[in-house]
Design a protein around this motif. Structure first.
Motif, short mmCIF file in Angstrom:
data_model
loop_
_atom_site.label_atom_id
_atom_site.label_comp_id
_atom_site.label_asym_id
_atom_site.label_seq_id
_atom_site.Cartn_x
_atom_site.Cartn_y
_atom_site.Cartn_z
N VAL A 41 0.84 -1.20 0.00
CA VAL A 41 0.00 0.00 0.00
C VAL A 41 0.87 1.25 0.00
O VAL A 41 0.61 2.20 -0.73
N GLN A 42 1.95 1.24 0.80
CA GLN A 42 2.84 2.39 0.86
C GLN A 42 3.52 2.64 -0.49
O GLN A 42 3.65 3.77 -0.93
N SER A 43 3.96 1.57 -1.14
CA SER A 43 4.64 1.75 -2.42
C SER A 43 3.68 2.27 -3.49
O SER A 43 4.07 3.07 -4.34
N VAL A 44 2.42 1.84 -3.44
CA VAL A 44 1.42 2.34 -4.40
C VAL A 44 1.18 3.83 -4.14
O VAL A 44 1.09 4.63 -5.09
N GLN A 45 1.07 4.22 -2.88
CA GLN A 45 0.83 5.63 -2.55
C GLN A 45 2.02 6.48 -2.98
O GLN A 45 1.84 7.59 -3.49
N GLU A 46 3.24 6.00 -2.77
CA GLU A 46 4.43 6.76 -3.16
C GLU A 46 4.50 6.92 -4.67
O GLU A 46 4.86 7.98 -5.18
N SER A 47 4.14 5.88 -5.40
CA SER A 47 4.19 5.98 -6.85
C SER A 47 3.11 6.94 -7.37
O SER A 47 3.33 7.65 -8.34
N GLU A 48 1.97 6.99 -6.71
CA GLU A 48 0.92 7.94 -7.10
C GLU A 48 1.35 9.38 -6.81
O GLU A 48 1.05 10.29 -7.57
#
Length: 52
Positions: A41-48
């Motif tokens: 979830v954190q990696s998805v948020q950072e990429s967004e």
């Protein structure tokens, strides 16, 4: 003094050992799965955020 173990005894002991190991280490497995889900979830948020 020592006698041979029959196949059913060995099978039962093996199954009991595996089930006991899973029971004992279940909290460790659950914590690992939870941590992996949070990292995803954190990696998805950072990429967004980088895309914005």
């Amino acid at each position: 003094m020592f006698r041979r173990l029959t196949f059913p005894h060995l099978l039962f002991t093996t199954i009991l050992g595996i089930a006991g190991g899973i029971y004992i280490f279940q909290p460790v497995f659950e914590q690992y799965a939870k941590d992996q889900k949070e990292l995803k979830v954190q990696s998805v948020q950072e990429s967004e955020e980088k895309k914005s």
